[in-house]
Design an enzyme around this catalytic site. Structure first.
Site, PDB file in Angstrom:
ATOM      1  N   GLU A  16      12.213  12.156  -3.702  1.00 54.11           N
ATOM      2  CA  GLU A  16      12.146  11.088  -2.701  1.00 54.11           C
ATOM      3  C   GLU A  16      10.728  10.529  -2.678  1.00 54.11           C
ATOM      4  OE1 GLU A  16      14.130  11.692   1.103  1.00 54.11           O
ATOM      5  OE2 GLU A  16      12.325  10.983   2.123  1.00 54.11           O
ATOM      6  N   ALA A  50      12.889   2.145   9.715  1.00 56.49           N
ATOM      7  CA  ALA A  50      14.032   2.012  10.631  1.00 56.49           C
ATOM      8  C   ALA A  50      13.968   0.749  11.474  1.00 56.49           C
ATOM      9  CB  ALA A  50      14.121   3.229  11.539  1.00 56.49           C
ATOM     10  N   GLY A 107      18.786   6.200  11.532  1.00 55.65           N
ATOM     11  CA  GLY A 107      17.377   5.913  11.799  1.00 55.65           C
ATOM     12  C   GLY A 107      16.970   6.507  13.131  1.00 55.65           C
TER      13      GLY A 107
HETATM   14  P1  FAD Z   1      23.792  10.103  12.570  1.00 58.38           P
HETATM   15  O1  FAD Z   1      24.624  10.698  11.510  1.00 58.38           O
HETATM   16  O2  FAD Z   1      24.303   8.877  13.244  1.00 58.38           O
HETATM   17  O3  FAD Z   1      23.537  11.249  13.664  1.00 58.38           O
HETATM   18  C1  FAD Z   1      22.591  11.059  14.717  1.00 58.38           C
HETATM   19  C2  FAD Z   1      23.054  11.817  15.950  1.00 58.38           C
HETATM   20  O4  FAD Z   1      24.274  11.245  16.457  1.00 58.38           O
HETATM   21  C3  FAD Z   1      23.363  13.292  15.693  1.00 58.38           C
HETATM   22  O5  FAD Z   1      22.975  14.036  16.828  1.00 58.38           O
HETATM   23  C4  FAD Z   1      24.876  13.323  15.515  1.00 58.38           C
HETATM   24  O6  FAD Z   1      25.438  14.572  15.890  1.00 58.38           O
HETATM   25  C5  FAD Z   1      25.332  12.197  16.441  1.00 58.38           C
HETATM   26  N1  FAD Z   1      26.525  11.500  15.933  1.00 58.38           N
HETATM   27  C6  FAD Z   1      26.754  11.097  14.650  1.00 58.38           C
HETATM   28  N2  FAD Z   1      27.943  10.481  14.549  1.00 58.38           N
HETATM   29  C7  FAD Z   1      28.482  10.475  15.791  1.00 58.38           C
HETATM   30  C8  FAD Z   1      29.686   9.974  16.335  1.00 58.38           C
HETATM   31  N3  FAD Z   1      30.589   9.337  15.548  1.00 58.38           N
HETATM   32  N4  FAD Z   1      29.916  10.152  17.684  1.00 58.38           N
HETATM   33  C9  FAD Z   1      29.008  10.771  18.472  1.00 58.38           C
HETATM   34  N5  FAD Z   1      27.831  11.267  18.000  1.00 58.38           N
HETATM   35  C10 FAD Z   1      27.576  11.117  16.682  1.00 58.38           C
HETATM   36  N6  FAD Z   1      14.938   7.534   8.708  1.00 58.38           N
HETATM   37  C11 FAD Z   1      14.506   6.272   8.396  1.00 58.38           C
HETATM   38  O7  FAD Z   1      14.271   5.476   9.300  1.00 58.38           O
HETATM   39  N7  FAD Z   1      14.315   5.879   7.094  1.00 58.38           N
HETATM   40  C12 FAD Z   1      14.576   6.721   6.056  1.00 58.38           C
HETATM   41  O8  FAD Z   1      14.392   6.329   4.897  1.00 58.38           O
HETATM   42  C13 FAD Z   1      15.038   8.034   6.348  1.00 58.38           C
HETATM   43  N8  FAD Z   1      15.344   8.903   5.349  1.00 58.38           N
HETATM   44  C14 FAD Z   1      15.889  10.117   5.660  1.00 58.38           C
HETATM   45  C15 FAD Z   1      16.284  10.968   4.612  1.00 58.38           C
HETATM   46  C16 FAD Z   1      16.843  12.212   4.882  1.00 58.38           C
HETATM   47  C17 FAD Z   1      17.284  13.098   3.738  1.00 58.38           C
HETATM   48  C18 FAD Z   1      16.996  12.654   6.237  1.00 58.38           C
HETATM   49  C19 FAD Z   1      17.575  14.020   6.538  1.00 58.38           C
HETATM   50  C20 FAD Z   1      16.601  11.821   7.272  1.00 58.38           C
HETATM   51  C21 FAD Z   1      16.052  10.551   7.010  1.00 58.38           C
HETATM   52  N9  FAD Z   1      15.672   9.674   8.026  1.00 58.38           N
HETATM   53  C22 FAD Z   1      15.209   8.406   7.723  1.00 58.38           C
HETATM   54  C23 FAD Z   1      15.712  10.112   9.422  1.00 58.38           C
HETATM   55  C24 FAD Z   1      17.059   9.790  10.130  1.00 58.38           C
HETATM   56  O9  FAD Z   1      17.215   8.383  10.212  1.00 58.38           O
HETATM   57  C25 FAD Z   1      17.001  10.429  11.523  1.00 58.38           C
HETATM   58  O10 FAD Z   1      17.054  11.827  11.423  1.00 58.38           O
HETATM   59  C26 FAD Z   1      17.994   9.903  12.547  1.00 58.38           C
HETATM   60  O11 FAD Z   1      17.593  10.394  13.836  1.00 58.38           O
HETATM   61  C27 FAD Z   1      19.435  10.333  12.341  1.00 58.38           C
HETATM   62  O12 FAD Z   1      19.990   9.701  11.275  1.00 58.38           O
HETATM   63  P2  FAD Z   1      21.484  10.109  10.756  1.00 58.38           P
HETATM   64  O13 FAD Z   1      21.827   9.152   9.718  1.00 58.38           O
HETATM   65  O14 FAD Z   1      21.557  11.553  10.457  1.00 58.38           O
HETATM   66  O15 FAD Z   1      22.306   9.787  12.113  1.00 58.38           O
END
Ligand code: FAD
Length: 286
Positions: A16, A50, A107
């Site tokens: 990454e 984000a 994000g």
């Molecule tokens: P989600 O999957 O939407 O989850 C977020 C929260 O909502 C969790 O608590 C989950 O349990 C809950 N949730 C999910 N779906 C539902 C649903 N349907 N109903 C109710 N609750 C739900 N951030 C950036 O801004 N840019 C990047 O390039 C970036 N790269 C990353 C790369 C990796 C490998 C990782 C692990 C994280 C990265 N992040 C990045 C950080 C990430 O955006 C944050 O951790 C963010 O807070 C959560 O993103 P997510 O896609 O996991 O969210």
């Protein structure tokens, strides 16, 4: 190439990188990329701000450069602070550059930005991306639970929704205790999540990183890790070597335990990525 196909053939090994700040020269990241390409990872992913970030146009440029050099790129795409129109035009841009792989993310919430809420969760974004083209879509997962979730059970139930929406593989948040990853992997399997899960490994090689890890990352810090960091925090070379050795140790154990892949958070440090790649090349098959 679609990344999901690689998991059927081998233990995936990926990097990454993050795009440069607008004020710094693009040449610096391109030089780093050239060095990373020589290490022949299975793919390189590029982070994406984000919202309110000035470097997102570079993210597509960096992904294009990776593709030009013959390595499969993956672009991260967070959604919480973007409207459907903005996401749509970014997807058009990604498609026009021939980039097939997207890490779909919610994000982090930014207290200074009112979330747009067209896509409240990553799973909503995944459903939308699928309607916009033939992309291979990955999602993020959290071995030690996402900080917004009430419990790991809730988080895994939500992770399953993400997979059912169309995430073909997952990349984990960084962790320093492999047993946390193994327990998580077992729980996801019990929940019926069957897609490959790459383990996110962050080599901690400088003092700034230690401070960030301790204050913000949320990963548990095993005593062995803390002892190493305390011992070498004021000795940059020793800390770098110890951080590399710790990451290599984690990877050897993970591969021996049948992990689907290793995703190395390189922090744009080609030296560290090279040392780790050399140390594990025999076991990971690069
Ligand atoms: P989600 O999957 O939407 O989850 C977020 C929260 O909502 C969790 O608590 C989950 O349990 C809950 N949730 C999910 N779906 C539902 C649903 N349907 N109903 C109710 N609750 C739900 N951030 C950036 O801004 N840019 C990047 O390039 C970036 N790269 C990353 C790369 C990796 C490998 C990782 C692990 C994280 C990265 N992040 C990045 C950080 C990430 O955006 C944050 O951790 C963010 O807070 C959560 O993103 P997510 O896609 O996991 O969210």
């Amino acid at each position: 190439m679609k990344i999901r196909e690689i998991f059927d053939k081998k233990t995936v090994f990926s990097f990454e990188v993050f795009p440069p700040k607008k004020t710094s020269s693009v040449d610096v990241i391109y030089r780093t990329l050239d060095e990373l390409h020589d290490l022949k990872p299975d793919f390189i992913s590029v982070t994406f701000g984000a919202g309110g970030s000035s470097n997102n146009t570079f993210a597509c440029d960096v992904a294009s450069r990776i593709k030009e050099n013959g390595i499969t790129p993956m672009i991260h795409l967070p959604c919480i602070n973007y409207t459907k129109e903005e996401i749509s035009s970014t997807l058009d841009e990604i498609k026009s550059r021939g980039i097939e792989n997207i890490l779909a993310l919610r994000g982090d919430r930014n207290p200074d930005i009112e979330p747009k809420m067209d896509f409240p969760h990553a799973s909503d974004l995944i459903t939308y991306i699928k309607s916009k083209g033939d992309f291979d879509i990955a999602g993020a997962c959290y071995p030690e639970c996402h900080p917004d979730a009430d419990s790991l059970v809730d988080d895994i139930i939500n992770l399953k929704k993400k997979v059912e929406s169309g995430a073909s593989h997952l990349i984990s948040q960084l962790f320093f205790d492999n047993s946390a990853f193994y327990e998580f992997r077992e729980k996801t399997a019990i929940a019926g999540i069957g897609v490959p899960i790459e383990a996110g490994i962050m080599p901690v090689v400088n003092k700034n990183q230690i401070e960030r890890m301790v204050t913000t990352c949320g990963a548990s810090l095993p005593r062995k890790f803390v002892r190493i960091m305390q011992k070498y925090e004021n000795n940059p070379k020793a800390l770098r070597d110890a951080g590399i050795a710790y990451a290599v140790n984690q990877i050897v154990d993970l591969v021996a335990s049948g992990v689907d892949g290793i995703h190395l958070y390189t922090m744009n440090n080609a030296y560290v990525a090279k040392k780790i790649s050399e140390a594990v090349s025999g076991i990971i098959g690069v």
